[in-house]
Design an enzyme around this catalytic site. Structure first.
Site, PDB file in Angstrom:
ATOM      1  N   SER A  96     -26.239 -25.306  14.239  1.00 37.85           N
ATOM      2  CA  SER A  96     -24.877 -24.994  13.792  1.00 37.85           C
ATOM      3  C   SER A  96     -24.853 -23.618  13.132  1.00 37.85           C
ATOM      4  O   SER A  96     -25.882 -23.019  12.845  1.00 37.85           O
ATOM      5  CB  SER A  96     -24.403 -26.061  12.807  1.00 37.85           C
ATOM      6  OG  SER A  96     -24.313 -27.312  13.448  1.00 37.85           O
ATOM      7  N   HIS A 139     -29.663 -15.254  14.438  1.00 36.09           N
ATOM      8  CA  HIS A 139     -30.067 -15.893  13.188  1.00 36.09           C
ATOM      9  C   HIS A 139     -30.577 -14.858  12.200  1.00 36.09           C
ATOM     10  O   HIS A 139     -31.010 -15.213  11.108  1.00 36.09           O
ATOM     11  CB  HIS A 139     -31.169 -16.921  13.448  1.00 36.09           C
ATOM     12  CG  HIS A 139     -30.866 -17.849  14.578  1.00 36.09           C
ATOM     13  ND1 HIS A 139     -31.379 -17.675  15.842  1.00 36.09           N
ATOM     14  CD2 HIS A 139     -30.072 -18.940  14.634  1.00 36.09           C
ATOM     15  CE1 HIS A 139     -30.922 -18.634  16.635  1.00 36.09           C
ATOM     16  NE2 HIS A 139     -30.120 -19.408  15.929  1.00 36.09           N
ATOM     17  N   HIS A 191     -22.845 -21.163  14.564  1.00 36.82           N
ATOM     18  CA  HIS A 191     -22.442 -20.215  15.609  1.00 36.82           C
ATOM     19  C   HIS A 191     -21.017 -20.480  16.096  1.00 36.82           C
ATOM     20  O   HIS A 191     -20.639 -20.009  17.168  1.00 36.82           O
ATOM     21  CB  HIS A 191     -23.412 -20.285  16.788  1.00 36.82           C
ATOM     22  CG  HIS A 191     -24.832 -20.019  16.417  1.00 36.82           C
ATOM     23  ND1 HIS A 191     -25.241 -18.846  15.819  1.00 36.82           N
ATOM     24  CD2 HIS A 191     -25.947 -20.797  16.530  1.00 36.82           C
ATOM     25  CE1 HIS A 191     -26.544 -18.897  15.608  1.00 36.82           C
ATOM     26  NE2 HIS A 191     -26.996 -20.064  16.006  1.00 36.82           N
TER      27      HIS A 191
END
Length: 329
Positions: free
Chosen positions: A55, A219, A57
């Site tokens: 999660s 990330h 994104h």
């Protein structure tokens, strides 16, 4: 950290609850899981598409669940791959008898867990196949991958394979379309700030006020250089040239363009950059068939963006224009 949250450990669960509450006409939860499926799943007689990942994104991936794109998305914890049992639940929830295609971003955890889920599904006599997306041209290998990372170009794979599946194509035909899209899509990003991880309340990496990171992952994985902040035009030139240097896109090609915000960059700035990207492509002999500007695959609140180019042919243009009913497209 100033955030609209309750318990950082419940943020994914509460996000999924709120998403379905807002869009119950399109989406449903698979009870007891982190899976979001299209409201009418399983669709009998249609190849199903499943994707997902950590999660953070949003709107990827659950925002692309719906008619014409994905049948289900699996959410892991923030920036963490979903577990094989959760992916298996997604496969079982959407299998309509014609097989399931897994669309996997090339991160070691995602690839391992989705492949394990595929093996488990095959033990239950569900036909499963997969494609791995690796569109990021920034680095050949990264912190969490062997080979290039999968970033915003994944959304074009969702869209075109989803349209192919909706047309009634077989699993092999849908996979072939997905693989063609992967072969023709390339992306690269840049960041001005790091994402704030809810569980720690801290930035995932440090970057000075006057610096930018070129080629980082979604990330915050290291990119290819850290430079002083440049103008939007200079950033556009850097990203476009690096994508073209990969050799997939040639003068005379017709392309689709995606300018993807990472969560903390205003639309105003995305459009500023897109203006220069459009000019550069025209100067180099490309025809821009369609442009997408917005937030498609974010990194929580990271300031930054990515540019994606997709080389088109007649089949891909037709699939790109096919109707969808999702939050993201």
């Amino acid at each position: 950290m100033k955030k609209v949250i309750n318990d950082p450990n419940q943020i994914v669960e509460e996000m999924l609850k709120g998403m379905v509450a807002a869009h119950g006409d399109l989406l449903k939860r698979v009870e007891g899981t982190t899976v979001i499926a299209r409201a009418d799943a399983p669709v009998q007689g249609k190849v199903a598409l499943v994707s997902g990942g950590g999660s953070g994104h949003e709107p990827a991936h659950a925002g692309f669940v719906g008619k014409g794109v994905l049948d289900a998305a699996v959410s892991g914890e923030v920036f963490t791959s979903p577990t094989p049992d959760q992916v298996l639940e997604a496969i079982k929830a959407v299998d309509g008898g014609e097989g399931v295609l897994l669309i996997i971003k090339n991160y070691t955890g995602d690839v391992m867990n989705f492949e394990m889920a595929a093996e488990l599904a095959e033990m239950e006599e569900i036909r499963v196949d997969k494609v791995i997306v690796n569109d990021d041209v920034a680095v050949e290998d990264s912190t969490y991958t062997t080979g290039r990372r999968g970033i915003a170009g994944t959304l074009f794979v969702h869209k075109l394979a989803g349209a192919k599946a909706e047309s009634g194509a077989s699993l092999a035909e849908v996979k072939a379309t997905a693989e063609k899209t992967v072969a023709n899509v390339r992306s690269m990003g840049m960041a001005l700030t790091a994402a704030t991880i809810p569980s720690t309340g801290k930035a995932g990496f440090q970057i000075a006020e006057d610096e930018m990171e070129i080629g980082m992952g979604i990330h915050g994985e290291p990119g290819i250089s850290r430079d002083k902040i440049k103008s939007a035009d200079e950033i556009a030139e850097t990203l476009v040239q690096k994508i073209l240097d990969d050799g997939v896109h040639q003068s005379g090609d017709e392309v689709a363009v995606m300018i993807n915000g990472l969560g903390g960059t205003p639309l105003m700035e995305l459009y500023v950059l897109n203006g220069k990207v459009n000019d550069l492509l025209k100067e180099k002999g490309f025809t821009v068939h369609k442009t997408f500007v917005g937030e498609y695959m974010t990194a929580i609140d990271m300031a930054g963006l990515s540019v994606t180019l997709l080389k088109l042919d007649d089949e891909l243009k037709e699939l790109l224009a096919a109707p969808t009913n999702t939050l993201g497209f």
